[in-house]
Design an enzyme around this catalytic site. Structure first.
Site, PDB file in Angstrom:
ATOM      1  CG  HIS A  53      -1.753  -1.074   1.506  1.00 39.24           C
ATOM      2  ND1 HIS A  53      -1.372  -2.216   2.169  1.00 39.24           N
ATOM      3  CD2 HIS A  53      -3.050  -1.244   1.177  1.00 39.24           C
ATOM      4  CE1 HIS A  53      -2.397  -3.036   2.224  1.00 39.24           C
ATOM      5  NE2 HIS A  53      -3.424  -2.481   1.627  1.00 39.24           N
ATOM      6  CG  ASP A  56       1.764  -1.261   3.403  1.00 32.42           C
ATOM      7  OD1 ASP A  56       1.086  -0.881   4.367  1.00 32.42           O
ATOM      8  OD2 ASP A  56       1.390  -2.120   2.579  1.00 32.42           O
ATOM      9  CG  MET A  87      -1.171  -5.804  -6.501  1.00 31.28           C
ATOM     10  SD  MET A  87      -1.213  -5.306  -4.753  1.00 31.28           S
ATOM     11  CE  MET A  87      -1.885  -6.788  -3.984  1.00 31.28           C
ATOM     12  CD  GLU A 180      -8.329  -8.236  -1.379  1.00 35.05           C
ATOM     13  OE1 GLU A 180      -7.365  -7.566  -1.799  1.00 35.05           O
ATOM     14  OE2 GLU A 180      -8.302  -8.861  -0.303  1.00 35.05           O
ATOM     15  CE  LYS A 182     -12.360  -8.779   5.502  1.00 36.34           C
ATOM     16  NZ  LYS A 182     -11.247  -8.187   6.261  1.00 36.34           N
ATOM     17  CD  GLU A 216      -7.822 -12.126   1.829  1.00 37.73           C
ATOM     18  OE1 GLU A 216      -7.253 -11.107   1.395  1.00 37.73           O
ATOM     19  OE2 GLU A 216      -8.041 -12.333   3.034  1.00 37.73           O
ATOM     20  CG  HIS A 219     -11.693 -11.330   1.823  1.00 42.48           C
ATOM     21  ND1 HIS A 219     -11.175 -10.265   1.142  1.00 42.48           N
ATOM     22  CD2 HIS A 219     -11.007 -11.390   3.000  1.00 42.48           C
ATOM     23  CE1 HIS A 219     -10.223  -9.696   1.875  1.00 42.48           C
ATOM     24  NE2 HIS A 219     -10.099 -10.374   3.003  1.00 42.48           N
ATOM     25  CG  ASP A 244      -5.042 -11.037  -1.974  1.00 45.62           C
ATOM     26  OD1 ASP A 244      -4.105 -10.920  -2.793  1.00 45.62           O
ATOM     27  OD2 ASP A 244      -5.496 -10.071  -1.319  1.00 45.62           O
ATOM     28  CG  ASP A 254      -9.741 -11.063   6.898  1.00 48.07           C
ATOM     29  OD1 ASP A 254      -9.605 -12.145   6.304  1.00 48.07           O
ATOM     30  OD2 ASP A 254      -9.181 -10.014   6.535  1.00 48.07           O
ATOM     31  CG  ASP A 256      -5.995 -12.018   6.510  1.00 44.89           C
ATOM     32  OD1 ASP A 256      -6.748 -12.412   5.609  1.00 44.89           O
ATOM     33  OD2 ASP A 256      -5.921 -10.834   6.875  1.00 44.89           O
ATOM     34  CG  ASP A 286      -3.733 -10.261   1.862  1.00 47.37           C
ATOM     35  OD1 ASP A 286      -2.942  -9.860   2.734  1.00 47.37           O
ATOM     36  OD2 ASP A 286      -4.796  -9.688   1.612  1.00 47.37           O
TER      37      ASP A 286
HETATM   38  C1  GLT Z   1      -5.913  -5.664   4.144  1.00 44.17           C
HETATM   39  C2  GLT Z   1      -6.972  -6.610   3.670  1.00 44.17           C
HETATM   40  C3  GLT Z   1      -6.504  -7.429   2.536  1.00 44.17           C
HETATM   41  C4  GLT Z   1      -6.272  -6.618   1.303  1.00 44.17           C
HETATM   42  C5  GLT Z   1      -5.165  -5.663   1.450  1.00 44.17           C
HETATM   43  C6  GLT Z   1      -5.127  -4.769   0.237  1.00 44.17           C
HETATM   44  S1  GLT Z   1      -5.150  -4.800   2.914  1.00 44.17           S
HETATM   45  O1  GLT Z   1      -4.930  -6.368   4.834  1.00 44.17           O
HETATM   46  O2  GLT Z   1      -7.372  -7.452   4.759  1.00 44.17           O
HETATM   47  O3  GLT Z   1      -7.366  -8.477   2.240  1.00 44.17           O
HETATM   48  O4  GLT Z   1      -5.877  -7.482   0.283  1.00 44.17           O
HETATM   49  O5  GLT Z   1      -5.633  -3.517   0.479  1.00 44.17           O
HETATM   50 MN    MN Z   2      -8.225 -11.185   4.577  1.00 47.64          MN
HETATM   51 MN    MN Z   3      -6.469  -9.530   0.514  1.00 43.91          MN
END
Ligand code: GLT
Ligand code: MN
Ligand code: MN
Length: 386
Positions: A53, A56, A87, A180, A182, A216, A219, A244, A254, A256, A286
């Protein structure tokens, strides 16, 4: 043999291995690493690419000369390690200004600021080599529908993306967008909550050919959906510009988690889909390490994502080469030739012939469908006893 190579296009965001273990209930458990340190850590574990980002890399309050110094140092780290930037994206969620959304904020000044911030972040991403630009609209949504008109929000979102593809064309950048989706978190409900919603929305954009999706795993799983099916729909539409990869228990926030760490079987079918169909865009992890990890364990986390992917890729090849599995598949899909003439496109003759055809419904319904046998073979393949 499970070592990552550049051709696998494995990438990580600065925010993934750089995650410091803060959560809504607790302070960081790891010290902050600089972008340069993170690039070196990614090179050490064998990654190909690094994503970021805008903030970041360049803090939101940085002066122009601070920005230039940061970019120089980062480029040097890329040169020293050979990592690429496939990206980039914009942070449109951390700053309080975005508390009610960015492109869909009710405040026109916020919407304009979000455009300005994104144009600057696109410039930064392109300067560092990015060819995909992700839009994750974490704050684009509501807690109460009393205050925002969802039709107006969709219109603002569309206007923003049209403006930004216009900017990319005007600058003659080689850059595609990937939305993306979510379903929720951090907002109570986020607009365009699933891959399907994003795909439909993309078709309403001025430059829809420049816009695809970045699905993702976590998500779609949060929404209780089958991720592989959504990825397949995106592939079918020619819109899988980026992915992702991570993992997630169903029904949770979430998480991750490391790719393949929770739903190994779904991860297998996903890898099989991507590999069987020649997916050749970045494979972005991700995800982040457990809050309990130190940086040695973070490296194990990063290696684990890539290694699991490559093991599953090998399992997919094994699936395709397994005589017993292939025989079962052939049995399941075999036809007796009686309906061959009805396939393909419509014709009045075909329609008439099909209407005149007589089907033995009872016999057809009695045909064997050995999915239990087939699935058990997949389980045994994954468990390593085949
Ligand atoms: C954030 C989010 C991710 C996205 C990122 C891109 S930022 O961590 O949870 O799923 O991919 O903005
Ligand atoms: Mn996520
Ligand atoms: Mn993501």
């Amino acid at each position: 043999m499970y070592d990552p190579k550049p051709e696998h296009k494995f990438s990580f965001g600065l925010w993934t291995v750089g995650n410091i273990g803060r959560d809504p209930f607790g302070e960081p458990t790891r010290t902050q690493k600089s972008p340069v340190e993170i690039v070196h850590m990614l090179a050490e574990v064998g990654a190909w690419g690094v994503n970021f980002h805008d903030n970041d890399l360049v803090p939101i309050n940085a002066t122009a000369s601070e920005r230039d110094q940061i970019v120089r140092d980062f480029k040097q780290a890329l040169d020293d390690t050979g990592l690429v930037v496939p990206m980039a994206t914009t942070n449109l969620f951390s700053d309080p200004v975005f508390r009610d959304g960015a492109f869909t904020s009710n405040d026109a000044r916020v919407r304009a600021y979000a455009l300005q911030k994104t144009m600057n972040a696109i410039d930064l991403g392109v300067e560092l080599g990015a060819t995909t630009y992700v839009f994750w609209g974490g704050r684009e949504g509501t807690e109460t529908d009393a205050g925002k008109d969802p039709l107006a929000a969709g219109k603002w979102f569309r206007e923003a993306l049209n403006f930004l593809t216009g900017y990319v064309k005007d600058q003659q950048y080689d850059l595609r967008f990937a939305l993306e989706p979510k379903p929720n978190e951090p907002r109570g409900d986020i607009y365009l909550p699933t891959v399907g919603a994003a795909l439909a929305f993309i078709e309403t954009l001025d430059d829809s050919e420049m816009v695809g999706v970045n699905p993702e795993v976590a998500h779609e799983h949060m929404a209780g959906l089958n991720f592989t099916h959504h990825v397949a729909q995106a592939m079918d539409a020619g819109k899988l510009f980026h992915i992702d990869l991570n993992d997630q228990a169903f029904g949770r926030y979430d998480q991750d988690f490391r790719f393949g760490s929770v739903n190994l079987k779904s991860a297998f079918f996903l890898v099989k889909l991507l590999e069987d169909n020649g997916y050749d865009n970045p494979r972005h992890f991700d995800a982040h390490a457990y809050r309990s990890s130190d940086y040695e364990d973070v490296k194990a986390f990063a290696r684990g994502n890539m290694r699991t992917y490559l093991i599953l890729k090998e399992k997919a090849q094994q699936f395709n080469a397994d005589a017993e599995i292939q025989a079962l598949l052939a049995e399941i899909t075999q036809t007796d030739g009686t309906v061959d003439g009805f396939g393909g496109g419509f014709s009045a003759e075909k329609a008439a012939a099909l209407q005149a055809h007589s089907f033995d419904r009872t016999a057809i319904a009695q045909r064997g469908q050995p999915y239990e046998r087939l699935d058990q073979l997949v389980v045994e393949l994954l468990l390593g006893v085949r």
